[in-house]
Motif scaffolding. Structure first.
Motif, mmCIF file in Angstrom:
data_model
loop_
_atom_site.group_PDB
_atom_site.id
_atom_site.type_symbol
_atom_site.label_atom_id
_atom_site.label_comp_id
_atom_site.label_asym_id
_atom_site.label_seq_id
_atom_site.Cartn_x
_atom_site.Cartn_y
_atom_site.Cartn_z
ATOM 1 N N UNK A 12 -35.464 4.350 45.898
ATOM 2 C CA UNK A 12 -34.754 3.186 46.416
ATOM 3 C C UNK A 12 -35.340 2.762 47.751
ATOM 4 N N UNK A 13 -34.498 2.656 48.775
ATOM 5 C CA UNK A 13 -34.997 2.253 50.094
ATOM 6 C C UNK A 13 -35.269 3.448 51.000
ATOM 7 N N UNK A 14 -35.252 4.654 50.412
ATOM 8 C CA UNK A 14 -35.518 5.876 51.180
ATOM 9 C C UNK A 14 -36.929 6.366 50.884
ATOM 10 N N UNK A 15 -37.678 6.664 51.920
ATOM 11 C CA UNK A 15 -39.027 7.206 51.785
ATOM 12 C C UNK A 15 -39.090 8.546 52.508
ATOM 13 N N UNK A 16 -39.546 9.581 51.799
ATOM 14 C CA UNK A 16 -39.630 10.931 52.362
ATOM 15 C C UNK A 16 -41.097 11.347 52.345
ATOM 16 N N UNK A 17 -41.673 11.493 53.516
ATOM 17 C CA UNK A 17 -43.074 11.887 53.644
ATOM 18 C C UNK A 17 -43.111 13.331 54.142
ATOM 19 N N UNK A 18 -43.308 14.253 53.199
ATOM 20 C CA UNK A 18 -43.274 15.675 53.560
ATOM 21 C C UNK A 18 -44.487 16.074 54.388
ATOM 22 N N UNK A 19 -45.624 15.431 54.169
ATOM 23 C CA UNK A 19 -46.819 15.779 54.940
ATOM 24 C C UNK A 19 -46.636 15.394 56.408
ATOM 25 N N UNK A 20 -46.078 14.211 56.644
ATOM 26 C CA UNK A 20 -45.884 13.732 58.022
ATOM 27 C C UNK A 20 -44.550 14.175 58.606
ATOM 28 N N UNK A 21 -43.676 14.760 57.773
ATOM 29 C CA UNK A 21 -42.334 15.179 58.183
ATOM 30 C C UNK A 21 -41.535 13.987 58.728
ATOM 31 N N UNK A 22 -41.617 12.871 57.991
ATOM 32 C CA UNK A 22 -40.911 11.664 58.393
ATOM 33 C C UNK A 22 -40.041 11.165 57.245
ATOM 34 N N UNK A 23 -38.878 10.620 57.601
ATOM 35 C CA UNK A 23 -37.965 10.033 56.628
ATOM 36 C C UNK A 23 -37.606 8.640 57.105
ATOM 37 N N UNK A 24 -37.724 7.652 56.201
ATOM 38 C CA UNK A 24 -37.373 6.279 56.527
ATOM 39 C C UNK A 24 -36.345 5.763 55.523
ATOM 40 N N UNK A 25 -35.489 4.877 56.004
ATOM 41 C CA UNK A 25 -34.557 4.173 55.123
ATOM 42 C C UNK A 25 -34.585 2.699 55.489
ATOM 43 N N UNK A 26 -34.916 1.876 54.489
ATOM 44 C CA UNK A 26 -35.028 0.449 54.754
ATOM 45 C C UNK A 26 -36.085 0.133 55.792
ATOM 46 N N UNK A 27 -37.122 0.953 55.871
ATOM 47 C CA UNK A 27 -38.208 0.731 56.824
ATOM 48 C C UNK A 27 -37.982 1.324 58.195
ATOM 49 N N UNK A 51 -44.841 16.372 44.596
ATOM 50 C CA UNK A 51 -44.034 15.679 45.595
ATOM 51 C C UNK A 51 -44.708 15.675 46.957
ATOM 52 N N UNK A 52 -45.582 16.666 47.207
ATOM 53 C CA UNK A 52 -46.223 16.780 48.503
ATOM 54 C C UNK A 52 -47.519 15.978 48.572
ATOM 55 N N UNK A 53 -47.968 15.417 47.461
ATOM 56 C CA UNK A 53 -49.221 14.689 47.455
ATOM 57 C C UNK A 53 -49.106 13.368 48.210
ATOM 58 N N UNK A 54 -47.945 12.803 48.324
ATOM 59 C CA UNK A 54 -47.740 11.543 49.009
ATOM 60 C C UNK A 54 -46.259 11.325 49.221
ATOM 61 N N UNK A 55 -45.895 10.257 49.929
ATOM 62 C CA UNK A 55 -44.470 10.005 50.180
ATOM 63 C C UNK A 55 -43.690 9.835 48.882
ATOM 64 N N UNK A 56 -42.475 10.373 48.865
ATOM 65 C CA UNK A 56 -41.562 10.199 47.748
ATOM 66 C C UNK A 56 -40.653 9.033 48.086
ATOM 67 N N UNK A 57 -40.626 8.027 47.223
ATOM 68 C CA UNK A 57 -39.827 6.833 47.464
ATOM 69 C C UNK A 57 -38.706 6.782 46.435
#
Length: 229
Positions: free
Chosen positions: A135-150, A127-133
């Protein structure tokens, strides 16, 4: 040709092993069988299974004692399949290192779905190798960022800590104690109400319909899962 994924079935009941072997073989898995804890540990060493299905009621050792011994040898997902339905048994198994828990009697289609889910995420590091997507939610554990619908979703430190712990084990049950320790520290392992508040806030920020959550789902009395389907 790619070799089939290997599943170790550990159960002392021949009829259960036959049922599991038949279902797994139809789904193109290679099956290794063990009917004792001793045989299971040998199979882990020799056969290097990709997934382990473990019954807790073994003749030579309780399955709960076996989980950490297997974990010391293998990072393969370990799914408990047991007739024990008590919540404390389930929590103990998960806290000791089980990836999932399925009670007998079980539906073979559900079992195969759990195996597929486990194989998609064979280790927390995946899960930490790249963003987990999802649906429309993206969780980037390396960057500590969460996006929904962009759009970036702003989370509190504890909201992020809980979501990150769930994202490290996508599709798997993460116990209340594990989530509380990740977000608040070990002294708060029993403060489940704190966790409920944070999960409620996460659902408001991430779910299409927070009243009917599909992303963060509850395993009653045990913990939560971050769903990946």
């Amino acid at each position: 040709m790619t070799a089939p994924r290997k599943v170790l079935v550990v159960d002392d009941e021949p009829q259960i092993r036959r049922l599991l072997k038949s279902a797994l073989a139809r789904a193109a898995y290679a099956v290794v069988e063990a009917d004792t804890a001793r045989a299971a540990l040998a199979a882990v060493d020799i056969d290097r299974p990709d997934v382990i299905l473990l019954d807790l009621g073994l003749p030579d050792r309780d399955g709960l004692e076996l989980i950490p011994l297997i974990r010391a040898k293998s990072a393969a997902p370990l799914i408990v399949i047991s007739a024990r339905t008590a919540t404390d048994e389930k929590v103990s198994a998960l806290d000791l290192g089980a990836s999932d828990y399925l009670t007998k009697p079980f539906d073979t289609d559900e079992l195969l779905a759990r195996v597929r889910s486990a194989l998609r995420h064979t280790a927390a590091g995946d899960a930490r190798a790249g963003p987990l997507v999802v649906g429309d939610v993206q969780i980037d554990l390396m960057a500590r960022l969460v996006h929904r619908g962009g759009a970036e979703v702003h989370l509190t430190a504890r909201e992020y800590a809980v979501l990150a712990e769930l994202a490290a084990f996508p599709g798997r049950i993460v116990t209340h104690a594990q989530l509380l320790t990740a977000a608040w520290g070990g002294a708060y392992r029993d403060n489940v109400e704190y966790l409920r508040v944070v999960v409620r806030n996460l659902r408001l920020k991430l779910e299409a319909d927070p009243a009917t959550p599909r992303l963060i789902v509850n395993d009653l009395g045990i913990g939560y899962r971050l769903m990946t389907l």
